[in-house]
Design a protein around this motif. Structure first.
Motif, short mmCIF file in Angstrom:
data_model
loop_
_atom_site.label_atom_id
_atom_site.label_comp_id
_atom_site.label_asym_id
_atom_site.label_seq_id
_atom_site.Cartn_x
_atom_site.Cartn_y
_atom_site.Cartn_z
N MET A 337 49.48 46.67 53.21
CA MET A 337 49.10 45.66 52.21
C MET A 337 50.04 44.46 52.27
O MET A 337 49.61 43.31 52.16
N ALA A 338 51.34 44.72 52.43
CA ALA A 338 52.31 43.62 52.51
C ALA A 338 52.06 42.78 53.76
O ALA A 338 52.06 41.54 53.71
N ALA A 339 51.82 43.45 54.89
CA ALA A 339 51.59 42.73 56.14
C ALA A 339 50.32 41.89 56.06
O ALA A 339 50.29 40.73 56.51
N VAL A 340 49.27 42.45 55.48
CA VAL A 340 48.00 41.72 55.40
C VAL A 340 48.12 40.53 54.44
O VAL A 340 47.63 39.43 54.75
N ALA A 341 48.74 40.72 53.29
CA ALA A 341 48.88 39.62 52.33
C ALA A 341 49.65 38.46 52.95
O ALA A 341 49.31 37.28 52.73
N LEU A 342 50.69 38.77 53.73
CA LEU A 342 51.45 37.72 54.40
C LEU A 342 50.61 37.03 55.45
O LEU A 342 50.65 35.79 55.59
N THR A 343 49.82 37.81 56.18
CA THR A 343 48.98 37.23 57.23
C THR A 343 47.89 36.34 56.64
O THR A 343 47.52 35.32 57.25
N VAL A 344 47.38 36.69 55.47
CA VAL A 344 46.37 35.85 54.81
C VAL A 344 46.92 34.46 54.57
O VAL A 344 46.25 33.45 54.85
N VAL A 345 48.15 34.37 54.05
CA VAL A 345 48.76 33.07 53.78
C VAL A 345 48.93 32.28 55.07
O VAL A 345 48.63 31.08 55.14
N TRP A 346 49.42 32.94 56.12
CA TRP A 346 49.71 32.24 57.37
C TRP A 346 48.45 31.80 58.12
O TRP A 346 48.49 30.83 58.88
N THR A 347 47.35 32.52 57.95
CA THR A 347 46.14 32.20 58.73
C THR A 347 45.12 31.39 57.95
O THR A 347 44.15 30.90 58.54
N LEU A 348 45.30 31.23 56.64
CA LEU A 348 44.31 30.49 55.85
C LEU A 348 44.11 29.06 56.36
O LEU A 348 42.98 28.56 56.35
N ALA A 428 47.67 31.04 37.94
CA ALA A 428 48.90 30.27 37.74
C ALA A 428 49.31 29.55 39.02
O ALA A 428 49.74 28.39 38.99
N SER A 429 49.18 30.22 40.16
CA SER A 429 49.54 29.60 41.43
C SER A 429 48.63 28.41 41.73
O SER A 429 49.09 27.35 42.16
N LYS A 430 47.35 28.59 41.49
CA LYS A 430 46.38 27.51 41.73
C LYS A 430 46.65 26.32 40.82
O LYS A 430 46.61 25.16 41.26
N GLY A 431 46.94 26.62 39.56
CA GLY A 431 47.20 25.53 38.61
C GLY A 431 48.49 24.79 38.89
O GLY A 431 48.58 23.58 38.68
N ALA A 432 49.51 25.50 39.37
CA ALA A 432 50.81 24.88 39.58
C ALA A 432 50.91 24.13 40.90
O ALA A 432 51.54 23.06 40.97
N SER A 433 50.29 24.68 41.95
CA SER A 433 50.47 24.09 43.29
C SER A 433 49.18 23.66 43.96
O SER A 433 49.22 23.03 45.01
N GLY A 434 48.05 24.04 43.38
CA GLY A 434 46.78 23.70 44.01
C GLY A 434 46.36 24.66 45.09
O GLY A 434 45.33 24.46 45.74
N SER A 435 47.15 25.73 45.33
CA SER A 435 46.79 26.73 46.32
C SER A 435 47.19 28.11 45.81
O SER A 435 47.88 28.24 44.80
N TYR A 436 46.77 29.13 46.57
CA TYR A 436 47.09 30.50 46.19
C TYR A 436 48.29 31.06 46.96
O TYR A 436 48.61 32.24 46.83
N ASP A 437 48.98 30.21 47.74
CA ASP A 437 50.04 30.70 48.62
C ASP A 437 51.16 31.41 47.86
O ASP A 437 51.60 32.50 48.25
#
Length: 468
Positions: A337-348, A428-437
């Motif tokens: 789960m940790a590896a996939v969540a990190l990969t989602v951010v990097w590949t989006l 909260a992430s979307k509202g603060a930064s405009g993304s889900y990263d």
């Protein structure tokens, strides 16, 4: 006694003896139930347990359907004429999880109070309230947001069903078979999330011409709920030995491993239900062209694949835990789960929908496997700790089973709060930064922390509670 001083127990079945005679009383009550007695289990117990499991799965399945209806309905509210902000949509997604998680606490004690069969009927009929309420409120685009939020909260009835259903089924099965039985019961319920996200887009589009028949998202399930409640009333049983008490539950709360397992269950089940709720929204935001796929006269949302994969993986997580130990499987699940969540951010930034979908399916599979493994650990830990506390028989005693059942329900309640936290962290992430990263980086940190906690308490060589 420290939390890692307990010695592991061999939770084998009790040797065959003269099986106590089962007594059947009016109201489908059964006395003298003892699933650990191999003679009783092999003669009549197994068939009774299987029949109750089948209808428990059906009712819990519908509970999850109702619990997750708003996760897919909110995607269609703008097209139906509703004007809602992103924050309001996330609240509609997360509110059923918040209420459902909270209801799991009292629902845990309903089986001992009313009987497993009786409470299954009641809890199934309660699902009529949120389904009919949804059908009524989404039929009018002028419905105030406060009303929509209140009706979404009522969908929490469906989330509460899980705690009572799991607490009930745990009484029917011997310790050596709980992993598979609880995994099947949970997976059957979890499938409701996938089916809701698959069926609702098809149902609301059929025969709607140029508009959406959104009220069908609620009306569709009413006859199925009535059928399930009737079958539970006709075919399920109440066990007189399924007792609980406040003192026993408080004793479970004082057990340090209760809180450790609650944390781990937030990471596994909380991730499953949280991402199941937001997956349709994430697809719409990140890949709007793939939010729905036209198939003839209907539209299909691929979001259902996530909870489907997670649901199917859950019983196998329980089976793997039976064979290799729940802690090892849980550690592996958190690592993935940790590896996939990190990969989602990097590949989006690649804007590749199929890669995005594939990564999330792996995430759901890992969360589902972790669900089954983590949940399997709970009764084993309580049985081991009970043995260390002075039981001479290392099987799961009646008193230990009662504490374990209470713990299963309460831990499921705490874990379900993940279904509220994940959408709100993403919001909260979307509202603060405009993304889900930032949200996903936070999830990575959480999974790594839970991996370390699992290893420290249940896999270390010096931990005498290892390999539970």
């Amino acid at each position: 006694m420290s939390i890692d001083e307990a010695a592991p127990a061999d939770l084998s079945a009790r040797p065959a003896t003269t099986a106590p005679t089962l007594l059947h009383r009016p109201g489908r009550w059964i006395d003298n139930w003892d699933a650990e007695d191999t003679t009783q289990w092999n003669t009549v117990g197994k068939s009774i347990a299987k029949r109750n499991l089948q209808w428990s799965i059906m009712c819990e399945f519908l509970g999850f359907v109702v619990w997750q209806l708003w996760s897919i309905v909110v995607v269609y509210l703008p097209a139906a004429g509703f004007t809602l902000s992103t924050s309001q949509i996330f609240w509609l997604i997360s509110m059923p999880s918040l209420v459902g998680a909270t209801l799991r606490i009292p629902y845990t004690f309903m089986v001992p109070r009313f009987g497993g069969r009786n409470w299954t009927v009641i809890s199934a009929l309660l699902l009529l309230i949120p389904t009919i309420g949804l059908a009524v409120c989404v039929s009018n685009p002028d419905t105030p947001f406060g009303v929509l939020l209140a009706v979404a909260a009522l969908a929490g009835f469906g989330g509460g069903n899980f705690a009572s259903s799991m607490a009930n089924i745990t009484y029917f099965y011997p310790a050596r078979e709980k992993g598979w039985a609880l995994g099947l019961n949970a997976a059957g319920g979890n499938l409701g999330a996938a089916v809701a996200q698959l069926v609702v887009p098809i149902a609301i589009a059929l025969g709607a011409a140029a508009t959406l028949n959104l009220p069908l998202a609620g009306w569709l399930w009413v006859p199925l709920i009535l059928i399930a409640a009737f079958c539970a009333w006709k075919y399920m049983d109440n066990l007189s030995n399924a007792k609980s008490d406040i003192a026993g539950s408080l004793a479970a709360l004082r057990e340090p491993h209760f809180w450790i397992m609650s944390l781990l269950y937030i990471g596994t089940f909380g991730s499953f239900i949280g991402f199941a709720g937001v997956f349709p929204k994430l697809i719409v935001d990140s890949f709007p062209a793939f939010s729905t796929l036209a198939m003839g006269p209907v539209t299909l949302s691929l979001a259902f694949l996530g909870p489907l994969v997670g649901s199917l993986a859950r019983p196998f997580g329980g089976r793997l835990a039976d064979r290799f130990g729940g802690a090892l499987i849980t550690v592996a699940a958190f690592a993935v789960m940790a590896a996939v969540a990190l990969t989602v951010v990097w590949t989006l930034p690649l804007a590749n929908f199929w890669l995005f979908l594939g990564l999330f399916l792996v995430l759901f599979a890992a969360a589902g496997t972790g669900n089954g493994a983590t949940y399997r650990m709970i009764p084993i830990i309580f049985a081991v700790r009970g043995a260390v506390a002075g039981q001479t028989d290392l099987r799961e005693s009646v008193s230990t089973a009662r504490k374990s059942a209470a713990a299963l329900g309460l831990i499921s309640a705490i874990g379900a709060y993940g279904g509220f936290l994940i959408p709100q962290v993403l919001n909260a992430s979307k509202g603060a930064s405009g993304s889900y990263d930032f949200a996903f980086y936070g999830f990575v940190g959480g999974y790594v922390l839970m991996l370390v906690v699992t290893w420290f308490f249940y896999l270390r060589r010096s931990s005498t509670l290892g390999k539970v």
